[in-house]
Motif scaffolding. Sequence first.
Motif, mmCIF file in Angstrom:
data_model
loop_
_atom_site.group_PDB
_atom_site.id
_atom_site.type_symbol
_atom_site.label_atom_id
_atom_site.label_comp_id
_atom_site.label_asym_id
_atom_site.label_seq_id
_atom_site.Cartn_x
_atom_site.Cartn_y
_atom_site.Cartn_z
ATOM 1 N N GLU A 126 -19.650 -31.279 12.510
ATOM 2 C CA GLU A 126 -19.892 -32.335 11.594
ATOM 3 C C GLU A 126 -18.668 -33.114 11.750
ATOM 4 O OE1 GLU A 126 -21.002 -31.551 7.895
ATOM 5 O OE2 GLU A 126 -21.827 -33.625 7.489
ATOM 6 N N PHE A 127 -18.856 -34.695 12.104
ATOM 7 C CA PHE A 127 -17.923 -35.789 11.950
ATOM 8 C C PHE A 127 -17.616 -35.981 10.605
ATOM 9 C CE2 PHE A 127 -15.270 -39.024 13.273
ATOM 10 C CZ PHE A 127 -15.683 -40.182 12.738
ATOM 11 N N ASN A 128 -16.281 -36.099 10.369
ATOM 12 C CA ASN A 128 -16.015 -36.711 8.822
ATOM 13 C C ASN A 128 -14.847 -37.562 8.934
ATOM 14 O OD1 ASN A 128 -14.739 -36.854 6.050
ATOM 15 N ND2 ASN A 128 -15.698 -35.001 5.491
ATOM 16 N N LYS A 129 -15.123 -38.856 9.077
ATOM 17 C CA LYS A 129 -14.316 -40.164 9.306
ATOM 18 C C LYS A 129 -13.224 -39.954 8.185
ATOM 19 C CE LYS A 129 -14.078 -44.782 10.572
ATOM 20 N NZ LYS A 129 -14.979 -46.031 11.038
ATOM 21 N N SER A 130 -13.467 -39.931 7.063
ATOM 22 C CA SER A 130 -12.459 -39.887 5.939
ATOM 23 C C SER A 130 -11.244 -38.858 6.253
ATOM 24 C CB SER A 130 -13.362 -39.954 4.702
ATOM 25 O OG SER A 130 -13.940 -38.561 4.283
ATOM 26 N N GLN A 131 -11.870 -37.902 6.501
ATOM 27 C CA GLN A 131 -10.886 -36.621 6.620
ATOM 28 C C GLN A 131 -10.445 -36.508 8.111
ATOM 29 O OE1 GLN A 131 -12.046 -33.031 4.743
ATOM 30 N NE2 GLN A 131 -12.850 -34.004 2.728
#
Lengths: 113, 115
Positions: free
Chosen positions: A66-71
Motif C-alpha cells: 500500500e502506497f501512503n503518500k502522507s507517510q
Amino acid sequence: AQSVTQLDSQVPVFEEAPVELRCNYSSSVSVYLFWYVQYPNQGLQLLLKYLSGSTLVKGINGFEAEFNKSQTSFHLRKPSVHISDTAEYFCAVSESNFNKFYFGSGTKLNVKP
Amino acid sequence: EPEVTQTPSHQVTQMGQEVILHCVPISNHLYFYWYRQILGQKVEFLVSFYNNEISEKSEIFDDQFSVERPDGSNFTLKIRSTKLEDSAMYFCASSEVIGVGYGYTFGSGTRLTVV
C-alpha cells in the motif's frame, strides 16, 4: 536525492502467519515504487509496483503493498506466508522517466515451520 | 518469458587483473544497465547505456570501469584493474523504453570475487 529505508534487516516469522515488511522513502517529487524479491543464488524478481492509480497494489505470490503518500511509505504484506517465501526483499524507488532505481538495504524474510 | 542472461554466474579473479562480465539483454530492448551489490549492502546503480553511449553513470563508475556493446546482442562491463573492494554481485538489466515503469528486467547476476 532519493533514499529508501527498510527498517528491518531480518524478519523471522512462522509459516501461515501474516507478515509486513516496512519501506519508507524520501523524495521531493512523485515517485514510482517497487518491491523486488531475491531468492538464494538468484537475481532480482519483480513482486509488484506502484506507478499511479489505486494505492493498494497486488503482486505475485499473494503479496500486496500500500502506497501512503502522507507517510511516504510502501509497506509489503502477505496474510499467510509459506516456507517458499524465505528470501530477501528489496524496496526500490524511481522518478517517472528515470532509468534507474534507488534500492533499500533489503529485508531477509525467514519463514520457519 | 524473455530473460536477461548473465555469464558467468561466478567469477574469481586476482587483484589487479582485468575482468569482463557478460550480459545478453532481451532482444528488442534498447536501454541497458549495470548495478552492483556488495555483500550485505544495497543494490547500487552503476551505469546506463543507450544508442552506443553512456547516458548516465554514478560516482562508483570511475575510470577503471567501462561498458561496451560489441555486437548486436552482448553488453559487457569491464573492470580494468580489479581491487578487493570490487568483490560484489553485478546485475545487468535492460528495458525497451525509457523509464523504470515497464519491462525493466534484471538478470540473475554475476558474483565477482577478487582475491
